[in-house]
Design an enzyme around this catalytic site. Structure first.
Site, short mmCIF file in Angstrom:
data_model
loop_
_atom_site.label_atom_id
_atom_site.label_comp_id
_atom_site.label_asym_id
_atom_site.label_seq_id
_atom_site.Cartn_x
_atom_site.Cartn_y
_atom_site.Cartn_z
N GLY A 8 0.83 -1.21 0.00
CA GLY A 8 0.00 0.00 0.00
C GLY A 8 0.86 1.25 0.00
N LEU A 10 1.56 3.49 -2.08
CA LEU A 10 1.15 4.73 -2.75
C LEU A 10 -0.02 5.41 -2.04
CD1 LEU A 10 1.33 3.63 -6.51
CD2 LEU A 10 3.06 4.79 -5.13
N GLY A 11 -0.44 4.84 -0.92
CA GLY A 11 -1.57 5.41 -0.19
C GLY A 11 -1.17 6.61 0.66
N GLN A 12 -2.15 7.14 1.38
CA GLN A 12 -1.91 8.35 2.19
C GLN A 12 -0.74 8.14 3.15
OE1 GLN A 12 -4.79 9.23 5.22
NE2 GLN A 12 -4.17 11.37 5.42
N ASP A 34 2.66 -1.65 -4.42
CA ASP A 34 1.26 -1.22 -4.45
C ASP A 34 0.58 -1.91 -5.63
OD1 ASP A 34 -0.24 1.43 -3.02
OD2 ASP A 34 -1.21 0.67 -4.83
N ARG A 36 -1.34 -0.36 -7.60
CA ARG A 36 -1.28 0.63 -8.70
C ARG A 36 0.17 0.88 -9.09
NH1 ARG A 36 -3.32 5.71 -6.14
NH2 ARG A 36 -2.82 4.68 -4.20
N TYR A 143 -15.31 -2.76 7.61
CA TYR A 143 -13.93 -2.33 7.87
C TYR A 143 -13.51 -2.69 9.30
CZ TYR A 143 -10.04 1.02 8.31
OH TYR A 143 -8.83 1.62 8.53
N LYS A 147 -10.70 -5.27 10.81
CA LYS A 147 -9.62 -4.78 11.67
C LYS A 147 -9.51 -5.62 12.95
CE LYS A 147 -7.64 -1.74 9.21
NZ LYS A 147 -6.27 -1.99 8.75
N1 SER Z 1 -9.32 6.92 8.75
C1 SER Z 1 -9.96 5.64 8.73
C2 SER Z 1 -11.30 5.71 8.11
O1 SER Z 1 -11.92 6.74 8.23
C3 SER Z 1 -10.08 5.11 10.12
O2 SER Z 1 -9.18 4.08 10.29
O3 SER Z 1 -11.72 4.79 7.54
#
Ligand code: SER
Length: 314
Positions: A8, A10-12, A34, A36, A143, A147
């Protein structure tokens, strides 16, 4: 020094963490991966880059066998709002993708692996104020479910196979280089972009919705520090609550208005994202991280706002 692999990348967080790790360990010691391809005009990647889809088990094994990293930062995941739009894909990427990484790490004797968890690992039945380190975790988002499962998987791999899995429960992360993708806390980044363009911002959360947040510099330091922490001092290992600040959209707007008095924030709550935010802590208790590995944030709301506005105005 031994190699580090980042998924990951290339992510934030991945894009900035890769840069940080390369500064610490050397350009060619950090393999960025990544799904991408990097856009070389915006993302000049100086060190090694490999395309990797973590859902492709064979590719994961091949790449880890090829590079023999000693550490992995596994950041590839779908965030909360996109995960809710496509829960089956979120399960596949966040659970099966992570399992591929855990398995390849075990087989190829990776020493240590970082897998971030999130404020999303809590749910409506969790005490939402000063949320304790060890408490009820019954999230009602896909999500969040992925987690919690990944937290447990990390603990299982540590106890069962000795794979040293570490991690933190990240709050909303605020930064100005790579935009976040599909989270519920993204409003806190978007608001700055509208403010510096002198445009009104319409927030998808109600003005009084409190969430934990953190500036990127603190986030990067946390990721590196938990990986370097003395193992013998860790009672928890892979899911430390960490936070730096709590604010509501109204409080963030007011902090921005101190610098840009004409900034206007309107509110049109989106039911799906509002429900997600309402199920997450208003504020987390991160004393376990502070005690066990010396976690300490450096950026509070006023400082973060000043930095964000200055950077985006340039
Ligand atoms: N920043 C994340 C989200 O909003 C929280 O882990 O999904």
């Amino acid at each position: 020094m031994s190699k580090i692999l980042v998924t990951g990348a290339l992510g934030q967080i991945g894009s900035e963490l890769t840069r940080t790790l390369r500064k610490l360990h050397g350009e060619d010691q950090v393999i960025a991966t990544d799904v991408r391809q990097p856009d070389l005009s915006t993302h000049p990647h100086n060190g090694p880059f490999e395309t990797l889809d973590v859902m492709d088990e064979q590719q994961v094994h091949q790449l880890i066998e090829k590079h023999q990293p000693k550490q992995i930062y596994h950041l590839a995941a779908l965030l909360s709002a996109v995960a809710e739009r496509n829960p089956q894909r979120a399960w596949d990427l966040n659970i099966n993708g992570s399992l591929h990484i855990f398995e390849a790490a075990r087989i190829h004797q990776v020493e240590r692996i970082f897998v971030p968890s999130s404020i999303a690992a809590f749910g409506p039945s969790t005490p939402l104020d000063h949320t304790p380190q060890d408490t009820i975790q019954r999230p009602n988002t896909m999500y969040g479910i992925t987690k919690v499962a990944t937290e447990l998987l990390g603990e299982y791999y540590y106890k069962r196979f000795g794979l040293d899995c570490r991690g933190v429960r990240l709050p909303g992360v605020i930064s100005y280089t790579t935009p976040p993708g599909g989270g519920t806390t993204d409003y806190a980044v978007e608001m700055f972009h509208y403010a510096v363009r002198n445009e009104p911002y319409t927030c998808y959360l109600r003005p009084e919705t409190s969430l934990d947040m953190m500036y990127m510099e603190d986030t990067l330091r946390a990721c590196v520090e938990i990986m370097e922490a003395d193992s013998s001092k860790l009672k928890h290992r892979n899911a430390f609550n960490i936070t730096a600040m709590q604010f509501t959209p109204a409080q963030l707007a007011a902090a921005i208005q101190k610098h840009i008095p004409s900034f206007v924030c309107n509110y049109e709550p989106d039911p799906m994202r509002q429900a997600i935010a309402d199920s997450w802590p208003n504020s987390m208790d991160d004393s376990a991280a502070r005690q066990e590995w010396g976690w300490k944030h450096e950026y509070d709301l006023p400082r973060m706002v000043e930095i964000m506005l200055n950077a985006l105005q340039k």
